[in-house]
Enzyme design. Structure first.
Site, PDB file in Angstrom:
ATOM      1  N   HIS A  61       0.824  -1.217   0.000  1.00 52.28           N
ATOM      2  CA  HIS A  61       0.000   0.000   0.000  1.00 52.28           C
ATOM      3  C   HIS A  61       0.858   1.267   0.000  1.00 52.28           C
ATOM      4  CE1 HIS A  61      -3.660  -2.323   0.582  1.00 52.28           C
ATOM      5  NE2 HIS A  61      -2.999  -3.028   1.472  1.00 52.28           N
ATOM      6  N   ASN A 132     -10.681  -2.404   3.002  1.00 51.21           N
ATOM      7  CA  ASN A 132     -10.519  -1.891   1.640  1.00 51.21           C
ATOM      8  C   ASN A 132     -11.874  -1.552   1.052  1.00 51.21           C
ATOM      9  OD1 ASN A 132     -11.580  -4.391   0.616  1.00 51.21           O
ATOM     10  ND2 ASN A 132      -9.570  -5.291   0.990  1.00 51.21           N
ATOM     11  N   TYR A 345       1.811  -6.576  11.986  1.00 57.71           N
ATOM     12  CA  TYR A 345       1.680  -5.122  12.088  1.00 57.71           C
ATOM     13  C   TYR A 345       2.576  -4.587  13.211  1.00 57.71           C
ATOM     14  CZ  TYR A 345      -2.257  -4.900   8.855  1.00 57.71           C
ATOM     15  OH  TYR A 345      -3.041  -4.950   7.735  1.00 57.71           O
TER      16      TYR A 345
END
Length: 670
Positions: A61, A132, A345
């Site tokens: 991204h 998304n 993450y």
């Protein structure tokens, strides 16, 4: 060692740390539906390696835009969740980040899945959702996360994007079964070529648990509905815009907000209980499927307003850190194997953005109370002993955090069941919602989808990839697959025909009685040379199959047969293929279709009649509808046909022939 890690096309790789073969498409879980296990070292090795391969702003991204604003709660939904910011009228800071997946730091104006990530922050709560612009994800297990992203990132040799090579993108995205719904029916249908981020809906993708103060648990899926309306560009216009301004999306958002045209979204949720999942055919742990609004309506909970542009692109956008594990009190995750990538993450942040969460755009608004110290950007200096517990002085945590502030988490829905290795690719009936998507589309939208597939598949250099994509699409939309096959060449068309022929035979296994399975297996094996396909796997399925509940799906899949009848096989493929089809009489097809209807839904007596009428079109194209059905009735193969069926079929022979010819014309249109 790294170069030899993966073994060609095998689904096995060599784990570097233990030098042992490990399945690359399976994960170690606590039972079939439980959480991923930390002792699956080979999985976390794969995930954590990806976290460290590139600077974070050049990896996933990368072509991003963002803006800041406010979350304003519309209603009081604290009854279903105890989060501090959910009281009616509550307003807190909100940030939205938009980004495309493909490429390194290239244009954002491409046909691609667009991320819609949201950060909600107040002095009492922090909630982050990573989703998304489609309500589903590419895959089920986090193990495939890196593989999918590698397919759309830059190649090491020349930094050209993998996605620019159509066969590589198709192999990774179109052919892999769990990703078909996302890529094929959202991205290629036009949802990915959005007109602007302000005209894009967003979705939280995963299912979350909301834990109330009394301990009751609800499930929720989150939606962001654009108040400005949802809009997409047709492919031709998108190409022209990209040629004029490669940063069109960033510029459009920035200029609109600078002029005071602030975008607004409604934050809505689908609130369910676990018993709802048991009644309806959904699974809260599977992120590749949609929970239809017809089954669970949307409840509007809040407004999301963006009214400030970033002041520095690097500091406030490229450094922003989203974490699916960041949850306010009362919010929890289900045992979704994909959302358990939350380890990645945190790992990315610690390895790329400092160990103290000190970057301003990432820093929580809440007062940080913990026993951690040191690391880059560390400034929370306290004159307390940072060891807890200790016998000398109370730590920061012990002094300042009341017991009532602890999280109230939900108990696991699935009891511990022991270590099980679950395949990360296969999950029951992954094509069903793709079929429903196709069936619900209007004709103009279907044409856009077929045109997009034609372009993508025709661009692939590899004939085998063309074949794989076309055949996979045929499981969902048969007539459209035939049109795609006709556009990309004989190899794909021939393979499509062969796949359908094998499907006819293999599907008989679902309907066959146990004492007939060996005969069906032998018939399939003997026919494999005639259709030039290795049928061993399908033959084994016949022996192993006992899934009578699948017959409805099987019956619907027989819709592929009109385009592969002997009458039109020569037009689509070659005379040799037509001969192969003729070796399996059309009356056999009618028998199977009718039996499927009778076995699967005996209460709907009209289904077998409808199926017979549908398949009479095949024999009608041969000019022998009445004779074929008469022979079938005489044979009494399955005992489901009666004289009324025969009479109706014969009476409609002429109409069926006309309809069939019309369908053939539609299938081969330009």
């Amino acid at each position: 060692a790294a170069a030899q890690r993966r073994q060609n096309d095998s689904s096995v790789f060599l784990a570097i740390m233990v030098a042992a073969a490990v399945e690359s498409e399976s994960s170690l879980t606590d039972g079939d539906a439980g959480a991923l296990l930390l002792q699956d070292i080979s999985e976390w090795d794969e995930v954590f390696r990806f976290d460290r391969l590139e600077a974070v702003e050049r990896a996933a991204h990368a072509a991003a835009a963002a803006a800041f604003g406010a979350f304003v709660a519309r209603g009081d939904w604290t009854a279903s969740a105890a989060a501090a910011f959910q009281a009616a009228g509550k307003q807190i800071a909100f940030m939205a980040a938009f980004s495309t997946v493909a490429g390194a730091k290239g244009s954002a104006t491409v046909r691609d899945a667009d991320a819609f990530a949201a950060k909600f922050a107040s002095a009492a709560a922090l909630q982050e959702l990573v989703g998304n612009n489609s309500p589903i994800s590419f895959f089920i297990f986090d193990l495939l996360f890196a593989a999918i992203l590698f397919a759309s990132k830059a190649k090491a040799a020349n930094q050209a994007a993998f996605a620019a090579a159509a066969e590589l993108a198709a192999e990774s995205l179109f052919v892999r079964l769990p990703s078909l719904h996302q890529v094929s029916f959202f991205a290629l249908a036009g949802f990915a070529a959005v007109a602007a981020h302000r005209h894009m809906n967003g979705y939280g993708s995963h299912t979350f648990k909301l834990v109330a103060k009394d301990g009751s648990v609800y499930c929720s899926k989150f939606w962001y509905k654009a108040d400005q309306g949802q809009a997409a560009e047709v492919w031709k216009d998108a190409e022209e815009v990209a040629a004029e301004d490669v940063d069109y999306f960033r510029d459009l958002n920035f200029q609109a907000e600078a002029a005071g045209r602030y975008p607004l979204w409604e934050l809505a949720s689908q609130v369910m209980t676990f018993s709802d999942f048991e009644i309806d055919p959904f699974n809260e742990n599977i992120p590749t499927k949609v929970v239809p609004r017809e089954s669970v309506p949307l409840i509007v909970d809040a407004e999301l307003l963006l009214n400030r542009n970033p002041l520095n692109m690097f500091a406030e956008v490229e450094q922003v850190f989203m974490d699916v594990a960041a949850a306010s009190k009362g919010a929890d995750e289900v045992e979704d194997p994909l959302i358990q990538r939350q380890f990645a993450y945190i790992d990315t942040h610690l390895s790329e953005l400092t160990a103290s969460y000190g970057i301003p755009v990432c820093r929580p608004y809440a007062t940080v109370l913990n026993d951690q110290e040191d690391g880059a950007r560390y400034d929370d200096v306290q004159d307390v002993l940072v060891i807890a517990p200790n016998a000398f002085s109370a730590s920061a945590v012990e002094v300042q955090i009341p017991a009532a502030a602890a999280f109230n988490l939900a108990a696991a829905r699935v009891a511990a069941a022991g270590d099980v290795r679950v395949n990360a690719v296969v999950e029951a009936d992954q094509r069903k919602q793709s079929r429903q998507f196709w069936a619900s589309d209007v004709n103009a939208q279907k044409k856009r989808l077929v045109d997009a597939f034609r372009m993508e598949v025709a661009s692939a250099v590899s004939a085998s990839i063309q074949v794989d994509v076309t055949v996979e699409f045929s499981f969902v939309a048969a007539a459209a697959a035939a049109r795609i096959a006709a556009a990309v060449g004989s190899a794909a068309a021939g393979a499509l025909a062969n796949r359908r022929q094998i499907k006819v035979i293999a599907s008989l296994a679902v309907l066959a009685k146990a004492d007939a399975k060996v005969r069906q297996k032998n018939a399939l094996e003997s026919s494999s040379q005639a259709v030039a396909v290795d049928a061993k796997a399908a033959a084994q399925d016949i022996v192993d199959s006992s899934d009578a509940a699948n017959v409805v799906t099987v019956a619907r899949e027989f819709a592929v047969l009109p385009q592969t009848a002997a009458a039109d096989a020569a037009e689509f493929v070659a005379a040799a293929s037509a001969k192969a089809f003729s070796s399996f009489p059309a009356m056999e097809v009618i028998s199977v279709a009718a039996a499927a209807g009778a076995v699967a839904e005996p209460a709907r007596a009209s289904l077998d009649l409808n199926m017979a009428m549908f398949f009479s079109r095949i024999v009608a194209s041969r000019g022998a509808a009445a004779n074929a059905i008469a022979a079938l009735v005489k044979a009494s193969r399955d005992g489901v046909f009666v004289a009324a069926v025969l009479a109706k079929a014969a009476a409609n022979n002429r109409a069926a022939e006309a309809i069939f010819k019309f369908e053939v014309r539609q299938a081969v249109d330009a």
